[in-house]
Design a protein around this motif. Structure first.
Motif, PDB file in Angstrom:
ATOM      1  N   ASP A 211      17.400   3.680  -2.691  1.00  0.00           N
ATOM      2  CA  ASP A 211      16.488   3.303  -1.620  1.00  0.00           C
ATOM      3  C   ASP A 211      17.310   3.276  -0.338  1.00  0.00           C
ATOM      4  O   ASP A 211      18.514   2.986  -0.388  1.00  0.00           O
ATOM      5  CB  ASP A 211      15.884   1.921  -1.894  1.00  0.00           C
ATOM      6  CG  ASP A 211      14.828   1.536  -0.858  1.00  0.00           C
ATOM      7  OD1 ASP A 211      13.648   1.891  -1.078  1.00  0.00           O
ATOM      8  OD2 ASP A 211      15.180   0.915   0.168  1.00  0.00           O
ATOM      9  N   PRO A 212      16.716   3.588   0.809  1.00  0.00           N
ATOM     10  CA  PRO A 212      17.490   3.530   2.044  1.00  0.00           C
ATOM     11  C   PRO A 212      18.169   2.180   2.289  1.00  0.00           C
ATOM     12  O   PRO A 212      19.170   2.119   2.999  1.00  0.00           O
ATOM     13  CB  PRO A 212      16.432   3.812   3.123  1.00  0.00           C
ATOM     14  CG  PRO A 212      15.428   4.689   2.441  1.00  0.00           C
ATOM     15  CD  PRO A 212      15.354   4.153   1.043  1.00  0.00           C
ATOM     16  N   SER A 213      17.639   1.127   1.680  1.00  0.00           N
ATOM     17  CA  SER A 213      18.243  -0.200   1.850  1.00  0.00           C
ATOM     18  C   SER A 213      19.448  -0.412   0.958  1.00  0.00           C
ATOM     19  O   SER A 213      20.224  -1.350   1.151  1.00  0.00           O
ATOM     20  CB  SER A 213      17.208  -1.286   1.563  1.00  0.00           C
ATOM     21  OG  SER A 213      16.770  -1.209   0.216  1.00  0.00           O
ATOM     22  N   GLY A 214      19.638   0.444  -0.052  1.00  0.00           N
ATOM     23  CA  GLY A 214      20.776   0.296  -0.952  1.00  0.00           C
ATOM     24  C   GLY A 214      20.424   0.680  -2.373  1.00  0.00           C
ATOM     25  O   GLY A 214      19.331   1.141  -2.674  1.00  0.00           O
ATOM     26  N   GLY A 215      21.387   0.497  -3.256  1.00  0.00           N
ATOM     27  CA  GLY A 215      21.190   0.865  -4.660  1.00  0.00           C
ATOM     28  C   GLY A 215      22.222   1.884  -5.102  1.00  0.00           C
ATOM     29  O   GLY A 215      23.155   2.213  -4.367  1.00  0.00           O
ATOM     30  N   ALA A 216      22.041   2.397  -6.306  1.00  0.00           N
ATOM     31  CA  ALA A 216      22.991   3.359  -6.865  1.00  0.00           C
ATOM     32  C   ALA A 216      23.007   4.654  -6.050  1.00  0.00           C
ATOM     33  O   ALA A 216      22.055   4.973  -5.336  1.00  0.00           O
ATOM     34  CB  ALA A 216      22.629   3.656  -8.315  1.00  0.00           C
ATOM     35  N   SER A 217      24.088   5.401  -6.193  1.00  0.00           N
ATOM     36  CA  SER A 217      24.244   6.645  -5.449  1.00  0.00           C
ATOM     37  C   SER A 217      23.298   7.724  -5.948  1.00  0.00           C
ATOM     38  O   SER A 217      23.113   7.905  -7.151  1.00  0.00           O
ATOM     39  CB  SER A 217      25.678   7.169  -5.587  1.00  0.00           C
ATOM     40  OG  SER A 217      26.617   6.273  -5.066  1.00  0.00           O
ATOM     41  N   LEU A 218      22.700   8.454  -5.012  1.00  0.00           N
ATOM     42  CA  LEU A 218      22.025   9.709  -5.317  1.00  0.00           C
ATOM     43  C   LEU A 218      22.765  10.873  -4.652  1.00  0.00           C
ATOM     44  O   LEU A 218      22.470  12.027  -4.918  1.00  0.00           O
ATOM     45  CB  LEU A 218      20.566   9.659  -4.863  1.00  0.00           C
ATOM     46  CG  LEU A 218      19.645   8.820  -5.748  1.00  0.00           C
ATOM     47  CD1 LEU A 218      18.236   8.799  -5.186  1.00  0.00           C
ATOM     48  CD2 LEU A 218      19.640   9.336  -7.188  1.00  0.00           C
ATOM     49  N   ALA A 219      23.696  10.547  -3.789  1.00  0.00           N
ATOM     50  CA  ALA A 219      24.603  11.529  -3.205  1.00  0.00           C
ATOM     51  C   ALA A 219      25.854  10.779  -2.783  1.00  0.00           C
ATOM     52  O   ALA A 219      25.761   9.696  -2.199  1.00  0.00           O
ATOM     53  CB  ALA A 219      23.976  12.252  -2.015  1.00  0.00           C
ATOM     54  N   GLN A 575      15.741   2.068   6.718  1.00  0.00           N
ATOM     55  CA  GLN A 575      16.797   1.053   6.607  1.00  0.00           C
ATOM     56  C   GLN A 575      16.512  -0.116   7.538  1.00  0.00           C
ATOM     57  O   GLN A 575      16.667  -1.281   7.158  1.00  0.00           O
ATOM     58  CB  GLN A 575      18.158   1.666   6.955  1.00  0.00           C
ATOM     59  CG  GLN A 575      18.759   2.532   5.861  1.00  0.00           C
ATOM     60  CD  GLN A 575      20.123   3.074   6.251  1.00  0.00           C
ATOM     61  OE1 GLN A 575      20.413   3.307   7.422  1.00  0.00           O
ATOM     62  NE2 GLN A 575      20.974   3.284   5.261  1.00  0.00           N
ATOM     63  N   ALA A 576      16.098   0.187   8.770  1.00  0.00           N
ATOM     64  CA  ALA A 576      15.778  -0.870   9.734  1.00  0.00           C
ATOM     65  C   ALA A 576      14.510  -1.613   9.334  1.00  0.00           C
ATOM     66  O   ALA A 576      14.456  -2.855   9.402  1.00  0.00           O
ATOM     67  CB  ALA A 576      15.637  -0.274  11.129  1.00  0.00           C
ATOM     68  N   TYR A 577      13.482  -0.877   8.921  1.00  0.00           N
ATOM     69  CA  TYR A 577      12.228  -1.517   8.501  1.00  0.00           C
ATOM     70  C   TYR A 577      12.473  -2.550   7.408  1.00  0.00           C
ATOM     71  O   TYR A 577      11.881  -3.631   7.418  1.00  0.00           O
ATOM     72  CB  TYR A 577      11.260  -0.462   7.968  1.00  0.00           C
ATOM     73  CG  TYR A 577      10.442   0.248   9.019  1.00  0.00           C
ATOM     74  CD1 TYR A 577      10.609  -0.004  10.378  1.00  0.00           C
ATOM     75  CD2 TYR A 577       9.486   1.193   8.657  1.00  0.00           C
ATOM     76  CE1 TYR A 577       9.873   0.654  11.327  1.00  0.00           C
ATOM     77  CE2 TYR A 577       8.730   1.863   9.609  1.00  0.00           C
ATOM     78  CZ  TYR A 577       8.931   1.590  10.941  1.00  0.00           C
ATOM     79  OH  TYR A 577       8.187   2.244  11.892  1.00  0.00           O
ATOM     80  N   ARG A 578      13.314  -2.204   6.439  1.00  0.00           N
ATOM     81  CA  ARG A 578      13.582  -3.112   5.325  1.00  0.00           C
ATOM     82  C   ARG A 578      14.106  -4.461   5.817  1.00  0.00           C
ATOM     83  O   ARG A 578      13.899  -5.494   5.180  1.00  0.00           O
ATOM     84  CB  ARG A 578      14.605  -2.491   4.374  1.00  0.00           C
ATOM     85  CG  ARG A 578      14.107  -1.243   3.622  1.00  0.00           C
ATOM     86  CD  ARG A 578      13.169  -1.632   2.505  1.00  0.00           C
ATOM     87  NE  ARG A 578      12.895  -0.523   1.601  1.00  0.00           N
ATOM     88  CZ  ARG A 578      11.729   0.102   1.510  1.00  0.00           C
ATOM     89  NH1 ARG A 578      10.718  -0.255   2.291  1.00  0.00           N
ATOM     90  NH2 ARG A 578      11.556   1.091   0.637  1.00  0.00           N
ATOM     91  N   LEU A 579      14.796  -4.440   6.957  1.00  0.00           N
ATOM     92  CA  LEU A 579      15.388  -5.656   7.506  1.00  0.00           C
ATOM     93  C   LEU A 579      14.476  -6.347   8.513  1.00  0.00           C
ATOM     94  O   LEU A 579      14.855  -7.363   9.103  1.00  0.00           O
ATOM     95  CB  LEU A 579      16.724  -5.326   8.168  1.00  0.00           C
ATOM     96  CG  LEU A 579      17.786  -4.682   7.270  1.00  0.00           C
ATOM     97  CD1 LEU A 579      19.019  -4.316   8.088  1.00  0.00           C
ATOM     98  CD2 LEU A 579      18.166  -5.608   6.124  1.00  0.00           C
TER      99      LEU A 579
END
Length: 606
Positions: A211-219, A575-579
């Motif tokens: 997720d743009p907010s974080g989590g495991a790598s997809l790249a 990322q900003a929206y999540r915050l």
């Protein structure tokens, strides 16, 4: 034996282990899983058991004994925790278990004890452990944005722009962990160690996360050549006297050149595909250490042929088709580049087809979850809008608008690669350093060198200023001059900033221009403060900050200002929206400015 093989990293583990000529079998806790069909795992046995229970450890040990397995390698954290807890089931059957002592696994995984564990060794997030609802009374010692998450491996983090909302949620989730949000680039230090000494190590940087907010790598890409990250990882490995696999997950704060350790993972990591694809065969080294001894593992590690590159989980990342399709297309295109690898492996067809079909079948549910998460984010934004409205209506002063320059108001195409190479040749920057990190280091330690580096950068900025292009409608900015006080806070020098503004027709519209050479250094937080001081505003006044860097928007928020992120793409926008921070693409900034102007006009009429 890999247990449970129904985990993303199991394929990378199997691929690595096969390089030393061993047979790999798997135990899966899921009957229908793509890895059950992988050619890399010779045989898979399905065991339906709670992986947290003694039954799981006993069943795996029993199957391992039936198959005459030499070594069982736990895959996920829950496997590592459970098997190490009941390690006697394996030793009694004369089966090797590639796991640290249970006490070590338990200690390293305790997020609530991380600051205490790494005291004097590493920076950690400011946090509060909420074991009971009454513990939230101290939450006001933290600064938003706030993260509320569980104490276990699956922490399910939630983000809040206000202390009150975070406190309410923490009360509901107790026992839980409440932390200040740490902005920055996610970097990891990987190691397989024996008694505190690394046998093999690697570093990586995430490009795309679940997720743009974080989590495991997809790249992800690696290795990261920063010796400070290796030094940090080695200190922690030595402190813990660690044996086995360990990941030190950090946030690298580019502006300060500082690493914040956010957690320790006493297991193989989800992005294991990256180092294995580049020749860093951690599972093979770990297996040799347990089966033949650490001296043989050291010899294997020394003779590995390794390289640098990137890895893209294109199939695992199908979820982005339901969220941000352009992100998935970015991953596909980048995976085709030289020195890039992906999980689109046609040499493992059964696993590939199965995983692709499952991924596609989940797109509808992924879309539903994504839409619901955006609805929650929209509710967070209401507090920002309410704050703005209150400040506009309660103040007799014009709003103060503080703008970043490059990538916010204008496009300034500086040849940063050439700048960096020159700074390195002159001994001002290190090979592994970002220019922003270099500026902060020099400002903190050597002002003469800082001024020299700033002057060199200015040469290139002035050249680029001749070709500057506006990202905003000049008329929109001109209309704001009667309704607001406006200033610039930029990492460019004052002179180059004014030259660029003049080139695009924005000269004379700003009451103040603050650059890296204005006497407060290269940190935006200090620039925001000097803008307030020189213009005579306080954080409680209506002050809006337009920034293209998330870390700088958070710095503004923690000063009590109202930040808006000007995002380069939708990934950054979310990322900003999540915050709870408003965001808009740079191409739409004129729309946002028009709305700000309308809000200002309405408040002045009141």
């Amino acid at each position: 034996m890999l247990a449970s093989s129904a985990s993303r990293k199991a394929i990378a583990m199997a691929r690595s282990l096969r390089t030393i000529g061993v047979e790999v079998v798997g135990v899966s806790h899921r009957r229908l899983h793509p890895h059950n069909y992988s050619r890399l795992i010779r045989k898979t046995i399905v065991i339906k058991a709670d992986r947290r229970s003694v039954a799981w450890a006993l069943a795996v040990a029993s199957v391992a004994a039936e198959l005459a397995v030499d070594l069982v390698m736990p895959v996920d954290f829950i496997d590592m925790y459970t098997f190490s807890k009941w390690s006697n089931f394996f030793t009694d059957k004369d089966i090797g278990l590639a796991a640290p002592l249970h006490e070590s696994v338990s200690m390293a995984s305790r997020k609530d004890l991380l600051p205490e564990l790494l005291s004097g060794v590493a920076n950690t997030p400011r946090q509060l452990v909420v074991r009971e609802p009454m513990d939230v009374g101290h939450i006001d010692t933290l600064k938003p944005p706030i993260v509320v998450k569980g104490l276990g491996d699956a922490s399910r983090p939630e983000y809040f722009p206000s202390i009150s909302d975070a406190a309410k949620r923490a009360t509901e989730r107790a026992p839980c962990l409440v932390q200040e949000y740490i902005s920055g680039v996610t970097r990891g230090y990987y190691v397989v160690a024996f008694r505190g000494k690394p046998l093999l190590e690697f570093t990586h940087e995430r490009i795309i996360e679940y997720d743009p907010s974080g989590g495991a790598s997809l790249a992800a890409k690696g290795p990261v050549r920063d010796p400070n990250l290796y030094r940090l990882g080695r200190r922690i490995t030595s402190l813990l006297n660690w044996t086995g696999p360990l990941m030190v997950e950090t946030k690298w704060q580019v502006e300060h050149g500082k690493y914040i350790v956010v957690e320790l993972n006493p297991k193989f990591w989800g992005s294991l595909h990256l180092p294995v694809s580049l020749g860093y065969h951690f599972p093979a080294v770990l297996a040799v250490a347990y089966l033949e001894g650490p001296e043989y593992a050291v010899n294997l590690a020394k003779n590995l042929k390794v390289s640098s590159g990137e890895y893209y989980w294109v199939i695992d990342g199908l979820r982005y088709l339901a969220k941000l399709p352009e992100v998935w297309l970015f991953m596909v295109m980048r995976s085709l580049k030289r020195k890039a690898f992906s999980d689109l492996d046609i040499s493992d067809p059964a696993r590939l087809v199965s995983q692709t079909l499952i991924g596609l079948s989940r797109l509808r549910s992924e879309k539903e979850k994504w839409v619901e998460s955006l609805r929650k984010d929209a509710r967070k934004l209401r507090s920002w809008m309410l704050n703005l409205s209150v400040r506009l209506t309660s103040s007799t002063r014009k709003p103060l608008l503080i703008f970043d320059l490059d990538s916010t108001l204008i496009s300034l195409k500086v040849n940063w690669k050439e700048v960096r190479e020159r700074l390195i040749r002159l001994g001002l920057a290190y090979q592994w350093e970002e220019i922003r990190t270099m500026l902060f280091r020099l400002w903190s330690r050597d002002r003469k060198a800082y001024n020299e580096a700033s002057r060199i950068i200015e040469e290139y900025e002035l050249k680029a200023a001749n070709f500057a292009k506006s990202l905003v409608d000049v008329n929109s900015i001109e209309e704001l001059t009667d309704q607001a006080v406006m200033s610039i806070a930029t990492l460019q020098s004052e002179r180059s900033a004014r030259e660029a503004l003049g080139k695009v027709g924005l000269e004379g519209l700003f009451d103040l221009v603050v650059g890296r050479d204005s006497g407060v250094g290269p940190l935006k937080e200090e620039m925001f403060k000097i803008c307030l001081k020189k213009i005579g505003y306080s954080p409680s006044d209506p002050v809006i900050v337009f920034e293209d860097n998330l870390a700088n928007t958070i710095a503004a928020l923690r000063l009590g200002l109202l930040p808006i992120l000007v995002a380069r793409n939708k990934y950054k926008l979310i990322q900003a929206y999540r915050l709870g921070i408003p965001s808009i693409p740079s191409s739409k900034i004129h729309v946002l400015l028009a709305r700000v102007l309308k809000a200002i006009c309405k408040s002045s009429l009141r």
